[in-house]
Design an enzyme around this catalytic site. Structure first.
Site, PDB file in Angstrom:
ATOM      1  N   CYS A  57       0.850  -1.187   0.000  1.00  0.00           N
ATOM      2  CA  CYS A  57       0.000   0.000   0.000  1.00  0.00           C
ATOM      3  C   CYS A  57       0.885   1.236   0.000  1.00  0.00           C
ATOM      4  CB  CYS A  57      -0.888  -0.029   1.245  1.00  0.00           C
ATOM      5  SG  CYS A  57      -2.017   1.359   1.383  1.00  0.00           S
ATOM      6  N   GLU A 114      -8.870  -0.893  -2.756  1.00  0.00           N
ATOM      7  CA  GLU A 114      -9.174   0.547  -2.769  1.00  0.00           C
ATOM      8  C   GLU A 114     -10.527   0.846  -2.122  1.00  0.00           C
ATOM      9  OE1 GLU A 114      -6.724   2.414  -3.211  1.00  0.00           O
ATOM     10  OE2 GLU A 114      -5.490   0.823  -4.059  1.00  0.00           O
ATOM     11  N   HIS A 169     -10.258   1.081   1.518  1.00  0.00           N
ATOM     12  CA  HIS A 169      -9.803   2.396   2.008  1.00  0.00           C
ATOM     13  C   HIS A 169     -10.985   3.337   2.244  1.00  0.00           C
ATOM     14  CE1 HIS A 169      -5.488   2.232   2.136  1.00  0.00           C
ATOM     15  NE2 HIS A 169      -5.376   1.829   0.878  1.00  0.00           N
TER      16      HIS A 169
END
Length: 183
Positions: free
Chosen positions: A110, A154, A157
């Site tokens: 990441c 993603e 996140h």
């Protein structure tokens, strides 16, 4: 142009917040940031530009990684057949996912994590995503294999979840049976 200095690192509160949906029409700032996020990924995959600007190679980035707790992300990733998946997606949601699971052989990394975190991150091998482009046009996208892993990372996140939250704490190298391994 975004650089590594713009990316917040683990421990920043934005990485643990659930991001809020954007409303349409998007602000000029939201459109600009989405485009800059995609540009960062493209530049980070260009060896010359990455070296010139000190960029770590990335295939995905989400707004919370830039301390913006809004639901949008960018990906720029090729699948095993070299098909390019290059998108800025606003308000993405996983509509459906496969029962079949997959992971990367070397684990995940990441841009917001400056250390290696060993362990398998098991995810769905296929996902269907509902999202919008910057003009508010609805999109329905299907991802399989490596791009599916990237998009799930993603979207995590946007929900305040880091990839290492998925790693088996007692046995990071544990791999459930029937998981497809990529890489």
């Amino acid at each position: 142009m975004l650089t590594m200095d713009d990316i917040v690192r683990e421990g920043h509160p934005a990485l643990r917040e659930v991001a809020t949906e954007v409303t349409f029409p998007l602000s000029d700032e939201e459109k600009k940031l989405g485009r800059e996020m995609l540009e960062f990924l493209i530049n980070s995959q260009d060896e010359e530009l990455a070296e010139k600007y000190g960029l770590r190679g990335g295939v995905g980035i989400a707004a919370p990684q830039l301390a913006v707790t809004k639901r949008f992300l960018a990906i720029h990733v090729h699948d095993e057949k070299d098909r390019l998946y290059s998108y800025v997606l606003y308000n993405p949601k996983i509509r459906s996912h496969s029962v079949q699971q997959a992971c990367l052989s070397g684990g995940e990394g990441c841009l917001s994590v400056d250390r290696e975190v060993p362990g398998y991150v098991v995810r769905s091998e296929r996902v269907t995503i509902d999202a919008f482009d910057e003009n508010g046009t609805p999109l329905k996208l299907r991802f399989k294999g490596y791009p599916a892993i990237v998009i799930q990372h993603e979207i995590d996140h946007l929900n305040g979840i880091m990839f290492y939250d998925h790693i088996n704490k007692e046995n990071p190298s544990y791999l459930p049976p029937d998981v497809d391994v990529f890489g």
